[in-house]
Scaffold this motif. Structure first.
Motif, PDB file in Angstrom:
ATOM      1  N   ASP A   1     -26.531  -3.142 -32.062  1.00 20.72           N
ATOM      2  CA  ASP A   1     -26.454  -3.747 -30.732  1.00 20.72           C
ATOM      3  C   ASP A   1     -26.026  -5.209 -30.775  1.00 20.72           C
ATOM      4  OD1 ASP A   1     -28.752  -4.576 -31.952  1.00 20.72           O
ATOM      5  OD2 ASP A   1     -30.032  -4.362 -30.187  1.00 20.72           O
ATOM      6  N   VAL A   2     -25.588  -5.700 -31.932  1.00 20.92           N
ATOM      7  CA  VAL A   2     -25.139  -7.086 -32.074  1.00 20.92           C
ATOM      8  C   VAL A   2     -23.615  -7.130 -32.183  1.00 20.92           C
ATOM      9  CG1 VAL A   2     -25.093  -9.075 -33.635  1.00 20.92           C
ATOM     10  CG2 VAL A   2     -27.267  -7.968 -33.081  1.00 20.92           C
ATOM     11  N   THR A   3     -22.999  -8.057 -31.461  1.00 18.74           N
ATOM     12  CA  THR A   3     -21.553  -8.284 -31.532  1.00 18.74           C
ATOM     13  C   THR A   3     -21.299  -9.650 -32.133  1.00 18.74           C
ATOM     14  OG1 THR A   3     -21.116  -6.897 -29.599  1.00 18.74           O
ATOM     15  CG2 THR A   3     -19.404  -8.486 -30.220  1.00 18.74           C
ATOM     16  N   ILE A   4     -20.455  -9.695 -33.178  1.00 18.28           N
ATOM     17  CA  ILE A   4     -20.159 -10.942 -33.871  1.00 18.28           C
ATOM     18  C   ILE A   4     -18.692 -11.294 -33.668  1.00 18.28           C
ATOM     19  CG2 ILE A   4     -20.146 -12.142 -36.093  1.00 18.28           C
ATOM     20  CD1 ILE A   4     -22.296 -10.189 -37.046  1.00 18.28           C
ATOM     21  N   ALA A   5     -18.430 -12.465 -33.103  1.00 18.78           N
ATOM     22  CA  ALA A   5     -17.065 -12.942 -32.883  1.00 18.78           C
ATOM     23  C   ALA A   5     -16.542 -13.617 -34.147  1.00 18.78           C
ATOM     24  CB  ALA A   5     -17.030 -13.928 -31.716  1.00 18.78           C
TER      25      ALA A   5
END
Length: 279
Positions: free
Chosen positions: A167-171
């Motif tokens: 559930d984590v999004t890393i740019a």
């Protein structure tokens, strides 16, 4: 040399980038073309003639979206790499030209011969060494991950585990070592790539992403400037070395650049440029 490289390139496939904007390193002014410096550069070169895209000039591919290494301010190229490029050109008795393009197109452009060298916070990696040769390193950096300061879910205490969840999004910046680091260490997270690293920070600030991953020197610079409402939750001592990327077919240019870097190291110029740009 201080502890403070960036980015991994995408594949060489599609190396022919379109027309690329050219900008003089000194606002179009020619760097000091001391004949003695040019002679010294020639003496430094190994067997074979140094080839240049434009006679009398060294053309560096840059991605001016990565402060404090390269950025555009009022149309001027500023930052450590930009100052270093001008200093190298002066040592070689050449005009310095900057060719602006997306970061992940720089090494393919070196291979294709549309630029002489890449100077854009480029880390030495085994994958890149399959395509180009690198100068002696001039800077060393690590990786860092930052989030919004009010993010209570990802903290310094749990970042290593929490970042590696679905559930984590890393740019990240496309083709960067930050993207590689995130993929290797947080494989369960969703990666959100952007051509410009500055856009990756904006994505976190706007809520599109939970975190941003990239080289520590740039993360620190961004947090001290436009993104004071963010903070670092994780750092890793990757020890990536920045260097100038040059075609494998241009050994004489490699030798000349290494000669210039040695002079600039021995006389304290590089240390001064680091101090000036890193604060």
């Amino acid at each position: 040399m201080q502890n403070l490289s960036r980015r991994n390139f995408l594949t060489v496939a599609g190396a022919a980038a379109g027309s690329l904007a050219l900008a003089g390193c000194n606002g179009g002014e020619q760097a000091a073309d001391d004949a003695a410096s040019a002679d010294d550069a020639a003496d430094t070169a190994s067997d074979g003639e140094m080839t240049l895209v434009t006679e009398g000039a060294i053309t560096f591919g840059v991605s001016p979206d990565y402060p404090p290494f390269e950025n555009l301010e009022n149309g001027e190229h500023v930052g450590l790499d930009m100052d270093l490029g001008r200093a190298i050109a002066e040592q070689l008795g050449l005009e310095c030209v900057y060719n602006d393009q997306d970061f992940d197109s720089i090494i393919p452009a070196v291979v294709a011969g549309t630029i002489d060298a890449g100077l854009s916070g480029i880390s030495i990696t085994p994958e890149r060494q399959e395509q180009v040769v690198f100068s002696d390193p001039y800077y060393v950096d690590n990786q860092a991950v930052a989030t919004m300061a009010d993010n209570a879910d990802i903290t310094e205490d749990n970042a290593a585990e929490t970042l590696n969840t679905a559930d984590v999004t890393i740019a990240v910046q496309s083709g960067s070592t930050g993207a590689d680091f995130a993929a290797e260490n947080f494989p369960n997270a969703t990666q959100l790539p952007f051509p410009a690293f500055t856009d990756a920070f904006a994505a976190v600030n706007s809520g599109q992403a939970d975190a941003v991953c990239g080289n520590a020197a740039v993360v620190n610079q961004m947090l001290a400037g436009a993104y004071t409402d963010m903070h670092t939750v994780l750092t890793s001592a990757t020890g990536e070395e920045y260097a100038v990327a040059i075609s494998k077919d241009n050994e004489a240019l490699l030798d000349a650049v290494n000669g210039a870097l040695k002079t600039l190291t021995d006389d304290g110029t590089i240390d001064q440029l680091i101090s000036d740009n890193m604060g």
